[in-house]
Write an enzyme that holds these catalytic residues in place. Structure first.
Site, PDB file in Angstrom:
ATOM      1  CE1 TYR A   9     -24.619  22.945  -6.829  1.00 42.47           C
ATOM      2  CE2 TYR A   9     -25.301  24.843  -5.537  1.00 42.47           C
ATOM      3  CZ  TYR A   9     -24.844  24.311  -6.733  1.00 42.47           C
ATOM      4  OH  TYR A   9     -24.635  25.123  -7.823  1.00 42.47           O
TER       5      TYR A   9
ATOM      6  CG  ASP B 256     -30.473  16.824  -6.344  1.00 49.62           C
ATOM      7  OD1 ASP B 256     -29.986  17.922  -6.023  1.00 49.62           O
ATOM      8  OD2 ASP B 256     -30.067  16.177  -7.344  1.00 49.62           O
TER       9      ASP B 256
ATOM     10  CE  LYS C 105     -23.142  16.388 -10.043  1.00 43.71           C
ATOM     11  NZ  LYS C 105     -22.073  17.356 -10.274  1.00 43.71           N
TER      12      LYS C 105
HETATM   13  P1  KE4 Z   1     -25.466  21.490 -12.212  1.00 46.01           P
HETATM   14  O1  KE4 Z   1     -26.398  22.638 -12.449  1.00 46.01           O
HETATM   15  O2  KE4 Z   1     -24.109  21.918 -11.691  1.00 46.01           O
HETATM   16  O3  KE4 Z   1     -25.356  20.544 -13.428  1.00 46.01           O
HETATM   17  O4  KE4 Z   1     -26.090  20.540 -11.086  1.00 46.01           O
HETATM   18  C1  KE4 Z   1     -26.428  21.113  -9.849  1.00 46.01           C
HETATM   19  C2  KE4 Z   1     -26.463  20.020  -8.795  1.00 46.01           C
HETATM   20  C3  KE4 Z   1     -27.694  19.570  -8.363  1.00 46.01           C
HETATM   21  N1  KE4 Z   1     -27.788  18.589  -7.429  1.00 46.01           N
HETATM   22  C4  KE4 Z   1     -26.666  18.016  -6.910  1.00 46.01           C
HETATM   23  C5  KE4 Z   1     -26.819  16.928  -5.892  1.00 46.01           C
HETATM   24  C6  KE4 Z   1     -25.386  18.443  -7.327  1.00 46.01           C
HETATM   25  O5  KE4 Z   1     -24.280  17.870  -6.794  1.00 46.01           O
HETATM   26  C7  KE4 Z   1     -25.274  19.460  -8.298  1.00 46.01           C
HETATM   27  C8  KE4 Z   1     -23.936  19.972  -8.780  1.00 46.01           C
HETATM   28  N2  KE4 Z   1     -22.802  19.453  -8.091  1.00 46.01           N
HETATM   29  C9  KE4 Z   1     -21.596  20.274  -8.091  1.00 46.01           C
HETATM   30  C10 KE4 Z   1     -20.558  19.534  -7.242  1.00 46.01           C
HETATM   31  N3  KE4 Z   1     -20.720  19.803  -5.883  1.00 46.01           N
HETATM   32  C11 KE4 Z   1     -21.110  20.545  -9.476  1.00 46.01           C
HETATM   33  C12 KE4 Z   1     -19.748  21.210  -9.532  1.00 46.01           C
HETATM   34  C13 KE4 Z   1     -19.850  22.689  -9.769  1.00 46.01           C
HETATM   35  O6  KE4 Z   1     -20.690  23.362  -9.134  1.00 46.01           O
HETATM   36  O7  KE4 Z   1     -19.037  23.168 -10.599  1.00 46.01           O
END
Ligand code: KE4
Length: 425
Positions: free
Chosen positions: A144, A239, A267
């Site tokens: 993701y 990523d 994060k």
């Molecule tokens: P954000 O747009 O949520 O800040 O980041 C996206 C993203 C990009 N790359 C990786 C590897 C990620 O894990 C994420 C976001 N992770 C999720 C948890 N699986 C955030 C939690 C959520 O979607 O509320």
């Protein structure tokens, strides 16, 4: 445990916020039941609106690596707020955190700050496409990279190598430029490059996958992907939204000794405030506006509060590299305890790399999305709710990884292991 207040709040929230949440995974859809509403947090502990206390293994999905309400971050944000919260101009602090990040992470000369991991990854593939003048990208099933259209793609049917939208609102036009590969399968990536010669701008990968549960790369896998990208003049995008500043000061590039062409962050880099970033060597970043033609922008990018939080977080990690040894030891201790607690009770397997760990209720090893799917079963739901009722808060989905904080004590870990031993499947 009583969740009366959370239940009432959830009912209210659902009237004005879709699903009652501002991000779907928080809605507990994967495990059922009512999401708990957190009132406050400190260190390794959450307190919900009913006054229940939990040991936190999500830590806001990664950022709270030093614990909630980490004093230096809190104080820096308070002081910064008094001087104004956003100017929409360059500020000295942006340069300071950029210099610090560049000094901590190998193989990057420049970094651009944005407001989320989604923005970081979305911008990174646009930069890769602009730099290579190619349209297609490869991503991996189960990885993701945020919710921009190019990533909300499922594998195409049968022999078709291009993807199909996996969300309404994503067009076929977008989907055709995203190719899907299987994680830990370098031959599959080679086949895609063969079938799309000269058309692939980049491969984007989570160097340690955390969005199908924790799935580390098999030995040699990342090296193979690096080589395939180099041979095909395509860019390798790491990523590191999850792994950056978590697995090591220098992230996965440092852990695996592999040079990515573009690295994405989120994060931890924001210390709990909205910060994403993408970084690369100067030759690539020079293509970004206003220097070059690849456009990317953001009203609140690099805003003073987020930079203050991120800077304190990175400084703390940079000045105490022992934190990674402590996190490794604590998570290894937890892993050992989980294995002892579950042995002989249910089919399970534990994946871990550094302070990222997942329990899969599957007989066989989990090394890609297909094998991860086998673990999405009632055992996980039982496990989640039993732990929640014992005051242990893990990710409400078997497709998520746990993120440990250095604020955890060994007493917390023992309590968690005891709770796991008490789960009745
Ligand atoms: P954000 O747009 O949520 O800040 O980041 C996206 C993203 C990009 N790359 C990786 C590897 C990620 O894990 C994420 C976001 N992770 C999720 C948890 N699986 C955030 C939690 C959520 O979607 O509320």
């Amino acid at each position: 445990m009583e969740y009366k207040r959370s239940s009432a709040l959830f009912a209210e929230a659902q009237k004005v916020i879709p699903g009652g949440v501002n991000s779907p995974v928080r809605a507990f859809k994967g495990v059922g039941g009512t999401p708990i509403f957190i009132k406050e947090a400190k260190g390794a502990y959450l307190t919900d609106e009913d006054g229940n206390q939990f040991i936190d293994y999500i830590n806001s999905w990664g950022p709270m690596i030093l614990g909630h309400a980490y004093e230096p971050v809190v104080n820096a944000v308070i002081e910064k707020t008094k001087k104004g919260t956003s100017f929409g101009t360059p500020t000295a602090l942006e340069t300071e955190i950029a210099e610090l990040a560049v000094s901590m992470v190998p193989n990057i000369d420049m970094i651009r700050f944005v407001n989320s991991g989604t923005e970081a990854c979305m911008s990174a593939i646009r930069l890769a496409r602009g730099y290579t003048k190619r349209d297609k990208i490869i991503k991996f099933s189960g990885c993701y990279h945020g919710h921009s259209d190019s990533f909300l793609i499922a594998a195409g049917s049968g022999l078709s190598t291009f993807g199909v939208p996996n969300s309404p609102g994503v067009t076929q036009g977008t989907a055709k430029d995203t190719l899907l590969a299987q994680y830990n399968d370098a031959d599959n990536v080679r086949e895609l490059f063969e079938a799309n010669k000269g058309e692939i701008a980049a491969v984007i990968i989570e160097p340690v996958a955390g969005n199908m549960g924790c799935v580390p790369p098999k030995a040699g896998f990342l090296e193979a992907i690096r080589q395939i990208c180099t041979e095909n003049n395509a860019l390798l995008i790491f990523d590191e939204v999850m792994t950056g500043f978590r697995l090591a000061k220098g992230g996965a590039q440092a852990v695996f000794g592999i040079k990515a062409d573009i690295v994405c962050f989120g994060k931890v880099i924001g210390g709990g405030l909205p910060v994403g970033a993408f970084a690369a060597r100067e030759e690539i970043m020079a293509h970004l506006a206003p220097l070059g033609p690849v456009y990317q922008a953001g009203t609140l990018s690099g805003n003073p509060l987020a930079m203050a939080a991120g800077y304190e977080m990175l400084k703390a990690l940079n000045n105490d590299p022992e934190v990674y040894t402590r996190l490794e030891e604590k998570t290894a201790y937890l892993e050992k305890g989980i294995k002892e607690a579950l042995k002989g009770k249910v089919p399970f397997t534990v994946n871990r790399l550094g302070s990222m760990i997942s329990v899969f209720f599957a007989e066989n090893p989990v090394y890609d999305f297909e094998t991860a799917k086998a673990a999405d079963n009632p055992y996980f739901k039982t496990f989640f709710h039993s732990l929640l009722n014992q005051g242990i808060y893990i990710a409400p989905s078997s497709y998520e990884t746990w993120f440990l904080t250095d604020a955890l004590t060994y007493e917390d870990l023992d309590k968690s292991i005891e709770a796991i031993a008490k789960v009745e499947f």
